[in-house]
Write a protein that holds these residues in place. Structure first.
Motif: not given
Length: 153
Positions: A110-112, A119-123, A132-134
């Protein structure tokens, strides 16, 4: 395992039982949605002779007398922590590791997917994206450790 985990196992096609059940050979399973040829007069009358009747998914229980019935969990079933997969001889402490690995892998997916496809990740602020990547890296390491523990069973 608890009922929430039991539901996940049912969705994966597993048959489950509670150690607290008195009946011998009882187990429950999920019957997926499907269509069956009309079997009753009421179904033939409503849907037509020879018609395929659409059924929603439901839980079934294999009874001690070798019959199958629909099943609805009781409050006690929902709150119980003695659920187990039929035929699984894994001790409870090892089942916890298996359950944790499954849950962790679902969360990783789900996180990946959020990081890679939403697209919300880039916001999000750069600092939050980094955290979140860590988090994903740590979760993947946990999954690896759990896999190693499972391999050592």
């Amino acid at each position: 395992m608890r009922f929430g985990d039991a539901l996940k196992a049912l969705e994966l096609g597993k048959s489950l039982q509670r150690t607290g059940w008195n009946g011998k050979g009882l187990f429950v399973y999920l019957v997926p949605a499907a269509s069956y040829q009309a079997q009753t007069g009421a179904a033939r009358e409503h849907f037509g002779e020879g018609a395929m009747v659409p059924y929603n998914a439901y839980f079934a229980i294999k009874n001690a007398n070798e019959t199958v019935s629909t099943w609805v969990p009781s409050v006690n079933d929902c709150l119980a922590d003695d659920w187990g997969v039929v035929g699984c001889a894994v001790p409870p402490h090892q089942q916890c590791v298996l359950d944790e690995k499954q849950d962790t892998d679902i969360r990783i997916t789900k996180l990946d997917e959020f990081i890679e496809r939403n697209p919300a990740f880039l916001d999000l602020p750069v600092s939050e994206r980094s955290r979140m990547k860590r988090q994903l890296d740590v979760m993947q390491e946990l999954s690896t450790i759990l896999a190693e523990r499972i391999a050592a069973f």
